[in-house]
Design a protein around this motif. Structure first.
Motif, mmCIF file in Angstrom:
data_model
loop_
_atom_site.group_PDB
_atom_site.id
_atom_site.type_symbol
_atom_site.label_atom_id
_atom_site.label_comp_id
_atom_site.label_asym_id
_atom_site.label_seq_id
_atom_site.Cartn_x
_atom_site.Cartn_y
_atom_site.Cartn_z
ATOM 1 N N VAL A 1 37.251 -12.514 135.443
ATOM 2 C CA VAL A 1 35.833 -12.317 135.767
ATOM 3 C C VAL A 1 35.358 -13.483 136.622
ATOM 4 N N ILE B 1 31.230 -8.355 129.390
ATOM 5 C CA ILE B 1 31.578 -8.263 130.804
ATOM 6 C C ILE B 1 33.036 -7.840 130.892
ATOM 7 N N SER C 1 35.373 -8.108 136.725
ATOM 8 C CA SER C 1 33.995 -7.949 137.199
ATOM 9 C C SER C 1 33.544 -9.153 138.014
ATOM 10 N N MET D 1 28.780 -4.752 131.264
ATOM 11 C CA MET D 1 28.872 -4.813 132.723
ATOM 12 C C MET D 1 30.321 -4.606 133.164
ATOM 13 N N VAL D 2 30.524 -3.779 134.201
ATOM 14 C CA VAL D 2 31.864 -3.550 134.745
ATOM 15 C C VAL D 2 31.789 -3.405 136.255
ATOM 16 N N GLY D 3 32.905 -3.655 136.929
ATOM 17 C CA GLY D 3 33.013 -3.394 138.351
ATOM 18 C C GLY D 3 33.079 -4.641 139.200
ATOM 19 N N SER D 4 33.552 -4.442 140.462
ATOM 20 C CA SER D 4 33.719 -5.573 141.356
ATOM 21 C C SER D 4 32.381 -6.148 141.818
ATOM 22 N N THR D 5 31.351 -5.340 141.907
ATOM 23 C CA THR D 5 29.982 -5.861 141.919
ATOM 24 C C THR D 5 29.357 -5.202 140.700
ATOM 25 N N ALA D 6 29.353 -5.949 139.620
ATOM 26 C CA ALA D 6 29.105 -5.409 138.286
ATOM 27 C C ALA D 6 27.831 -4.592 138.187
#
Length: 180
Positions: A131, A145, A149, A161-166
């Protein structure tokens, strides 16, 4: 949350308890607490500068982790493996947080070469593998998180929260029962 008073104590026993079964993490937190105490007082920095140098060497070269002495970390931080984890200067982390390997928590560099404000992380935050938390970010309490992320914006309490731009995957609701 720790950030409000920026109070900090040694919290060695809480760290020792939360990192039960992980000797490396226990040693990392013990070394950090001592270096943080030394860093807070200018006279101690002058007398024990050798310890701060040894601390940087021991954590960076021997344990492959970087926790800046000026970071403010609440009691009970749990470091799982810790390999490749970096916690930058002036970062504030609340109580009973959990950090996994390859995590980077640091301030963003401005165009003029100076650094902005460091992230502020609330209590009971669970941070996954690899992260990145970057810049002037406030992360609320009871946040999870996900792995991989990227956090560059504020996060409310009780979120996943997840994702490359969370982005928010879901909101956690805590139900309290009165009289229990």
């Amino acid at each position: 949350m720790v950030s409000e008073g920026r109070e900090q104590s040694l919290y060695v026993f809480q760290d020792w308890k939360n990192n039960k079964g992980n000797f490396k993490s226990r040693i990392i937190m013990l070394l950090y607490r001592i270096s943080s105490l030394i860093y807070r007082y200018r006279i101690l920095r002058f007398i024990f500068f050798w310890y701060l140098l040894l601390y940087k060497f021991a954590l960076g070269w021997l344990m492959n982790i970087g926790i800046n002495s000026s970071a403010v970390i609440g009691k009970g931080l749990r470091i799982q493996y810790g390999f490749g984890t970096v916690i930058g200067s002036n970062t504030v982390i609340g109580k009973n947080c959990n950090i996994r390997q390859l995590t980077n928590i640091s301030a963003k560099m401005k165009e003029n070469g100076s650094y902005g404000r460091a992230p502020r992380i609330g209590d009971n935050v669970d941070i996954g593998i690899s992260v990145v938390i970057l810049g002037d970010v406030n992360i609320g309490n009871n946040v999870t998180i996900g792995a991989g992320s990227l956090i560059t914006k504020d996060v409310e309490d009780n979120c996943v929260m997840v994702g490359s731009t969370a982005t928010v995957l879901k909101k956690k609701y805590i139900i309290s029962v009165e009289g229990a």
